[in-house]
Design a protein around this motif. Structure first.
Motif, PDB file in Angstrom:
ATOM      1  N   ARG A  71      22.002  -9.066  -4.757  1.00 45.40           N
ATOM      2  CA  ARG A  71      21.236  -7.852  -4.702  1.00 45.40           C
ATOM      3  C   ARG A  71      19.834  -7.894  -5.213  1.00 45.40           C
ATOM      4  O   ARG A  71      19.079  -7.206  -4.724  1.00 45.40           O
ATOM      5  N   GLU A  72      19.450  -8.743  -6.181  1.00 46.90           N
ATOM      6  CA  GLU A  72      18.297  -8.807  -6.607  1.00 46.90           C
ATOM      7  C   GLU A  72      17.303  -9.513  -5.541  1.00 46.90           C
ATOM      8  O   GLU A  72      15.871  -9.252  -5.522  1.00 46.90           O
ATOM      9  N   GLU A  73      17.706 -10.568  -4.865  1.00 45.32           N
ATOM     10  CA  GLU A  73      17.146 -10.888  -3.838  1.00 45.32           C
ATOM     11  C   GLU A  73      16.533  -9.954  -2.726  1.00 45.32           C
ATOM     12  O   GLU A  73      15.567 -10.055  -2.242  1.00 45.32           O
ATOM     13  N   GLY A  74      17.626  -9.196  -2.390  1.00 42.50           N
ATOM     14  CA  GLY A  74      17.502  -8.027  -1.632  1.00 42.50           C
ATOM     15  C   GLY A  74      16.440  -7.309  -1.868  1.00 42.50           C
ATOM     16  O   GLY A  74      15.513  -6.565  -1.045  1.00 42.50           O
ATOM     17  N   LYS A  75      16.293  -6.932  -3.256  1.00 40.09           N
ATOM     18  CA  LYS A  75      15.386  -6.055  -3.781  1.00 40.09           C
ATOM     19  C   LYS A  75      13.964  -6.689  -3.665  1.00 40.09           C
ATOM     20  O   LYS A  75      12.898  -6.030  -3.407  1.00 40.09           O
ATOM     21  N   ILE A  76      13.876  -7.909  -3.890  1.00 37.68           N
ATOM     22  CA  ILE A  76      12.632  -8.369  -3.378  1.00 37.68           C
ATOM     23  C   ILE A  76      11.974  -8.573  -2.109  1.00 37.68           C
ATOM     24  O   ILE A  76      10.684  -8.260  -2.085  1.00 37.68           O
ATOM     25  N   LEU A  77      12.977  -8.787  -1.264  1.00 35.68           N
ATOM     26  CA  LEU A  77      12.696  -8.616   0.036  1.00 35.68           C
ATOM     27  C   LEU A  77      12.126  -7.262   0.515  1.00 35.68           C
ATOM     28  O   LEU A  77      11.196  -7.197   1.309  1.00 35.68           O
ATOM     29  N   THR A  78      12.696  -6.413   0.009  1.00 38.36           N
ATOM     30  CA  THR A  78      12.414  -5.008   0.204  1.00 38.36           C
ATOM     31  C   THR A  78      11.115  -4.954  -0.218  1.00 38.36           C
ATOM     32  O   THR A  78      10.200  -4.115   0.462  1.00 38.36           O
ATOM     33  N   ILE A  79      10.637  -4.920  -1.371  1.00 41.36           N
ATOM     34  CA  ILE A  79       9.471  -5.065  -2.062  1.00 41.36           C
ATOM     35  C   ILE A  79       8.444  -5.570  -1.143  1.00 41.36           C
ATOM     36  O   ILE A  79       7.284  -5.047  -1.054  1.00 41.36           O
ATOM     37  N   LEU A  80       8.731  -6.766  -0.393  1.00 39.94           N
ATOM     38  CA  LEU A  80       7.506  -7.650   0.189  1.00 39.94           C
ATOM     39  C   LEU A  80       7.798  -7.228   1.747  1.00 39.94           C
ATOM     40  O   LEU A  80       6.979  -8.038   2.196  1.00 39.94           O
ATOM     41  N   GLN A  81       8.352  -6.236   1.985  1.00 40.81           N
ATOM     42  CA  GLN A  81       8.692  -6.025   3.446  1.00 40.81           C
ATOM     43  C   GLN A  81       7.438  -5.831   4.438  1.00 40.81           C
ATOM     44  O   GLN A  81       7.155  -6.223   5.289  1.00 40.81           O
ATOM     45  N   ASN A  82       6.530  -4.787   3.529  1.00 39.12           N
ATOM     46  CA  ASN A  82       5.284  -4.640   4.318  1.00 39.12           C
ATOM     47  C   ASN A  82       4.333  -5.059   3.913  1.00 39.12           C
ATOM     48  O   ASN A  82       3.162  -5.002   4.722  1.00 39.12           O
ATOM     49  N   GLU A  83       3.934  -5.857   2.957  1.00 40.83           N
ATOM     50  CA  GLU A  83       2.819  -6.525   2.545  1.00 40.83           C
ATOM     51  C   GLU A  83       2.920  -7.655   1.480  1.00 40.83           C
ATOM     52  O   GLU A  83       3.820  -7.587   0.673  1.00 40.83           O
ATOM     53  N   PRO A  84       2.045  -8.527   1.337  1.00 42.68           N
ATOM     54  CA  PRO A  84       2.107  -9.587   0.460  1.00 42.68           C
ATOM     55  C   PRO A  84       1.501  -9.008  -1.064  1.00 42.68           C
ATOM     56  O   PRO A  84       0.706  -7.915  -1.135  1.00 42.68           O
ATOM     57  N   LEU A  85       2.415  -9.592  -1.969  1.00 48.37           N
ATOM     58  CA  LEU A  85       2.018  -8.933  -3.248  1.00 48.37           C
ATOM     59  C   LEU A  85       1.760  -9.981  -4.471  1.00 48.37           C
ATOM     60  O   LEU A  85       2.439 -11.312  -4.470  1.00 48.37           O
ATOM     61  N   TYR A  86       1.024  -9.740  -5.346  1.00 49.23           N
ATOM     62  CA  TYR A  86       0.811 -10.633  -6.563  1.00 49.23           C
ATOM     63  C   TYR A  86       2.127 -10.511  -7.437  1.00 49.23           C
ATOM     64  O   TYR A  86       2.740  -9.508  -7.488  1.00 49.23           O
ATOM     65  N   PHE A  87       2.240 -11.640  -8.234  1.00 51.58           N
ATOM     66  CA  PHE A  87       3.501 -11.676  -9.074  1.00 51.58           C
ATOM     67  C   PHE A  87       3.613 -10.501 -10.152  1.00 51.58           C
ATOM     68  O   PHE A  87       4.666  -9.754 -10.161  1.00 51.58           O
ATOM     69  N   ASP A  88       2.363 -10.112 -10.711  1.00 48.00           N
ATOM     70  CA  ASP A  88       2.483  -8.683 -11.603  1.00 48.00           C
ATOM     71  C   ASP A  88       2.901  -7.638 -10.850  1.00 48.00           C
ATOM     72  O   ASP A  88       3.752  -6.732 -11.655  1.00 48.00           O
ATOM     73  N   GLU A  89       2.575  -7.509  -9.675  1.00 48.53           N
ATOM     74  CA  GLU A  89       2.803  -6.173  -8.918  1.00 48.53           C
ATOM     75  C   GLU A  89       4.601  -6.165  -8.445  1.00 48.53           C
ATOM     76  O   GLU A  89       4.950  -5.248  -8.545  1.00 48.53           O
ATOM     77  N   ILE A  90       4.926  -7.668  -8.238  1.00 48.86           N
ATOM     78  CA  ILE A  90       6.487  -7.521  -8.024  1.00 48.86           C
ATOM     79  C   ILE A  90       7.308  -7.584  -9.386  1.00 48.86           C
ATOM     80  O   ILE A  90       8.169  -6.389  -9.089  1.00 48.86           O
TER      81      ILE A  90
END
Length: 365
Positions: free
Chosen positions: A311-330
């Motif tokens: 579930r946590e990996e899916g959450k990370i993938l959803t967050i990154l779905q539309n754009e690359p992000l910095y670590f702090d933003e993730i």
């Protein structure tokens, strides 16, 4: 004794003569048999007075026939560095063991597998991240035809041996004690699986010798010497696995290290090796390429990258779905602890789900 090999075996059982002194004896007398039968005065000129006198007492009472029976009873084989199936990689290192003892598959049965070996080592106190990373690399390297070499210690060693067997691959455990002793005893089940399955337990130490602090550096030189390269997946700055890595450097072997969360003390070992010149790797393919092997010719299993396994990996993938992000933003968007996010991102990068472009993370399309 009529067989020259038995004289090699006999010398290996005397604690005062190691590879270096044995080599001197062979250079002086030509054969192990002649050295064994040499007059005491002649021996003193080669290995010194004290060692010669102790050896003279040893050979008077020693019976190789009785020891051969002991080996047979313990289901233990031995091989000398003069035998045809002795690993050629070990012959390349400084002062290789002139006798190795083993249980399980003999080296003549591992002839082809010994040409493609890699050591996987690390901390005894592994984290969940270290376990998963080790499983991923071991599984993929085993699927690529590698024999996995390690030291049967708790932690990373045990995981690498176990995963190799579960993947249908072969594994070699190098001990710092006699091959008839399983230490730690909690690994007895794994020990039995190795000798009854696709593996071998080996040591240069005679039967019944218990481990001691001085034996482990010698054991580690065999682990690295047997291998095309050494992979350290997790370890503290003072981890014993760094000894194996440094020995690999001195033996002109490849050294690979897996990056981990910068917040973890167990990531400091791999980063220290990377500073010394180890290759930073995030997949088995990185190792294959660095060794000059064609991945297309191997049975490397590809990880599916369609969705996360948790579930946590899916959450990370959803967050990154539309754009690359910095670590702090993730960290901010996921509302997870920063150390947890660091572990997740490292694992997902190894699985091929995401990629790190230096300053930000994105989905690996």
């Amino acid at each position: 004794m009529k067989d020259e090999r038995f004289y090699w075996l006999s010398f290996s059982l005397f604690p005062g003569i190691g590879p270096l002194k044995f080599k001197k004896l062979l250079n002086e007398f030509g054969t192990a048999e002649k050295a064994w039968k040499a007059p005491l005065d002649s021996l003193k000129k080669v290995i010194g007075d004290i060692t010669s006198e102790k050896f003279d007492n040893f050979r008077k009472d020693f019976s190789v026939e009785n020891y051969l029976l002991k080996l047979k009873k313990a289901d233990v084989w031995f091989i000398t560095s003069n035998d045809p199936f002795y690993p050629s990689s070990l012959l390349q290192i400084k002062n290789p063991p002139f006798v190795l003892f083993g249980r399980g598959l003999k080296f003549d049965k591992l002839k082809n597998e010994l040409e493609r070996t890699i050591a996987i080592v690390g901390t005894r106190k592994l984290t969940n991240y270290g376990r998963e990373v080790t499983e991923i690399f071991t599984r993929d390297l085993s699927a690529s035809g590698f024999t996995i070499v390690s030291g049967l210690a708790l932690g990373i060693d045990s995981v690498s041996h176990q995963t190799a067997l579960e993947s249908g691959g072969k594994t070699i455990a190098v001990l710092g004690c006699g091959v008839d002793c399983c230490t730690p005893t909690t690994n007895q089940g794994l020990y039995d699986k190795i000798i009854k399955g696709n593996g071998a337990i080996i040591s240069e130490v005679p039967l019944s010798y218990m481990p001691s602090k001085g034996l482990f550096p010698s054991r580690n030189r065999i682990i690295s010497g047997l291998s095309l390269g050494v992979l350290v997946t997790e370890g503290a700055e003072d981890s014993g696995s760094l000894i194996t890595g440094n020995l690999a450097f001195s033996q002109n072997r490849k050294v690979f290290a897996v990056p981990g969360p910068i917040t973890s003390d167990f990531s400091k070992g791999p980063y220290k090796l990377i500073e010394k010149g180890a290759k930073l790797v995030t997949s088995a393919e990185d190792i294959l390429k660095d060794l000059g092997l064609k991945t297309s010719d191997l049975r490397l299993k590809k990880s599916k990258v369609i969705k996360g396994e948790t579930r946590e990996e899916g959450k990370i993938l959803t967050i990154l779905q539309n754009e690359p992000l910095y670590f702090d933003e993730i960290v901010k968007r996921s509302k997870l602890d920063s150390s947890k996010v660091g572990s997740l991102l490292s694992i997902m990068e190894i699985k091929g789900l995401i990629k790190n472009s230096g300053s930000f993370y994105s989905i690996n399309n």
